[in-house]
Design a protein around this motif. Sequence first.
Motif, PDB file in Angstrom:
ATOM      1  N   GLY A  98       0.838  -1.195   0.000  1.00  0.00           N
ATOM      2  CA  GLY A  98       0.000   0.000   0.000  1.00  0.00           C
ATOM      3  C   GLY A  98       0.867   1.237   0.000  1.00  0.00           C
ATOM      4  O   GLY A  98       2.026   1.211   0.435  1.00  0.00           O
ATOM      5  N   HIS A  99       0.317   2.339  -0.498  1.00  0.00           N
ATOM      6  CA  HIS A  99       1.036   3.615  -0.545  1.00  0.00           C
ATOM      7  C   HIS A  99       2.388   3.481  -1.252  1.00  0.00           C
ATOM      8  O   HIS A  99       3.391   4.011  -0.809  1.00  0.00           O
ATOM      9  N   ARG A 100       2.384   2.705  -2.339  1.00  0.00           N
ATOM     10  CA  ARG A 100       3.578   2.491  -3.161  1.00  0.00           C
ATOM     11  C   ARG A 100       4.719   1.798  -2.413  1.00  0.00           C
ATOM     12  O   ARG A 100       5.887   1.937  -2.733  1.00  0.00           O
ATOM     13  N   ARG A 101       4.354   1.055  -1.357  1.00  0.00           N
ATOM     14  CA  ARG A 101       5.357   0.320  -0.587  1.00  0.00           C
ATOM     15  C   ARG A 101       4.921  -1.117  -0.404  1.00  0.00           C
ATOM     16  O   ARG A 101       3.731  -1.410  -0.319  1.00  0.00           O
ATOM     17  N   VAL A 102       5.900  -1.991  -0.299  1.00  0.00           N
ATOM     18  CA  VAL A 102       5.658  -3.392   0.043  1.00  0.00           C
ATOM     19  C   VAL A 102       6.478  -3.675   1.296  1.00  0.00           C
ATOM     20  O   VAL A 102       7.692  -3.468   1.307  1.00  0.00           O
ATOM     21  N   GLU A 103       5.790  -4.115   2.348  1.00  0.00           N
ATOM     22  CA  GLU A 103       6.494  -4.387   3.602  1.00  0.00           C
ATOM     23  C   GLU A 103       6.358  -5.859   3.971  1.00  0.00           C
ATOM     24  O   GLU A 103       5.259  -6.406   4.013  1.00  0.00           O
ATOM     25  N   THR A 104       7.506  -6.482   4.217  1.00  0.00           N
ATOM     26  CA  THR A 104       7.553  -7.863   4.699  1.00  0.00           C
ATOM     27  C   THR A 104       7.973  -7.808   6.160  1.00  0.00           C
ATOM     28  O   THR A 104       8.985  -7.195   6.496  1.00  0.00           O
ATOM     29  N   ARG A 105       7.174  -8.429   7.019  1.00  0.00           N
ATOM     30  CA  ARG A 105       7.439  -8.396   8.457  1.00  0.00           C
ATOM     31  C   ARG A 105       7.527  -9.829   8.960  1.00  0.00           C
ATOM     32  O   ARG A 105       6.567 -10.587   8.845  1.00  0.00           O
ATOM     33  N   THR A 106       8.673 -10.191   9.532  1.00  0.00           N
ATOM     34  CA  THR A 106       8.872 -11.527  10.079  1.00  0.00           C
ATOM     35  C   THR A 106       8.972 -11.442  11.592  1.00  0.00           C
ATOM     36  O   THR A 106       9.822 -10.735  12.133  1.00  0.00           O
ATOM     37  N   CYS A 107       8.092 -12.159  12.268  1.00  0.00           N
ATOM     38  CA  CYS A 107       8.049 -12.191  13.728  1.00  0.00           C
ATOM     39  C   CYS A 107       8.588 -13.535  14.208  1.00  0.00           C
ATOM     40  O   CYS A 107       8.129 -14.588  13.762  1.00  0.00           O
ATOM     41  N   GLU A 108       9.573 -13.481  15.086  1.00  0.00           N
ATOM     42  CA  GLU A 108      10.121 -14.676  15.713  1.00  0.00           C
ATOM     43  C   GLU A 108       9.933 -14.551  17.220  1.00  0.00           C
ATOM     44  O   GLU A 108      10.178 -13.489  17.791  1.00  0.00           O
ATOM     45  N   VAL A 109       9.500 -15.636  17.846  1.00  0.00           N
ATOM     46  CA  VAL A 109       9.233 -15.624  19.288  1.00  0.00           C
ATOM     47  C   VAL A 109       9.975 -16.784  19.944  1.00  0.00           C
ATOM     48  O   VAL A 109       9.977 -17.898  19.430  1.00  0.00           O
ATOM     49  N   ILE A 110      10.598 -16.482  21.077  1.00  0.00           N
ATOM     50  CA  ILE A 110      11.284 -17.511  21.868  1.00  0.00           C
ATOM     51  C   ILE A 110      10.669 -17.516  23.263  1.00  0.00           C
ATOM     52  O   ILE A 110      10.534 -16.464  23.894  1.00  0.00           O
ATOM     53  N   ASP A 111      10.317 -18.713  23.747  1.00  0.00           N
ATOM     54  CA  ASP A 111       9.750 -18.810  25.089  1.00  0.00           C
ATOM     55  C   ASP A 111      10.671 -19.508  26.088  1.00  0.00           C
ATOM     56  O   ASP A 111      10.327 -19.658  27.255  1.00  0.00           O
ATOM     57  N   ASN A 112      11.874 -19.899  25.643  1.00  0.00           N
ATOM     58  CA  ASN A 112      12.872 -20.450  26.562  1.00  0.00           C
ATOM     59  C   ASN A 112      13.678 -19.282  27.126  1.00  0.00           C
ATOM     60  O   ASN A 112      14.595 -18.783  26.485  1.00  0.00           O
TER      61      ASN A 112
END
Length: 196
Positions: A98-112
């Motif tokens: 959107g708005h002439r942008r492409v955003e890739t968002r990667t979420c990583e979660v650690i519970d140890n």
Amino acid sequence: MVSAYASQNKVCLGQEVVDDKHNEITAIPKLLDMLAIKGCLVTCDAMGYQSKIGEKIIKKKTDYLLAVKGNQKELKAQTLKIFDQNTPTSTDTTVDAGHRRVETRTCEVIDNLTFLDENEKWTKLKSIVKIASERFNKSTKKTNTGTRYYITSLAADAQKINNAVRKHLTVENNLHWTLDVLFKEDESLKRRMLRL
């Protein structure tokens, strides 16, 4: 002014004035006291990163997702080390355009959190979060990257957390735009007088 914004409903639930001699750290607990937020998720930027604020959020029978930035050097260093040495428990990637942008968002979660020294000072801390984003601007053909870190009382559910962080950012587009444009805070004479 500290505002509580319900991102799903797009409504400001309350505001608390920051006293001249204090900062947001004293205003946030006052604002939390005014709100009925049981079962919600409270997100805060770095100024809200205080163990007493996290404890107050838990006492309200809700969860927290708090930003970890450079002003918490020890926690940030430990978080980086844990992500370097461990495989994430949960991962989620989203792509928005959107708005002439492409955003890739990667979420990583650690519970140890065995090797997280600050674990004990946080009420019900369950996970640490890393969000790496890449924004490609179609107009300039440039790519910007960034990485943000969080602590949370949520279980390691990367999809849920990725979505929550995205919703947290709507405060900039929705609430601040309303204050700046509709309520004309940017045009305030008081602010101009202070700049003189």
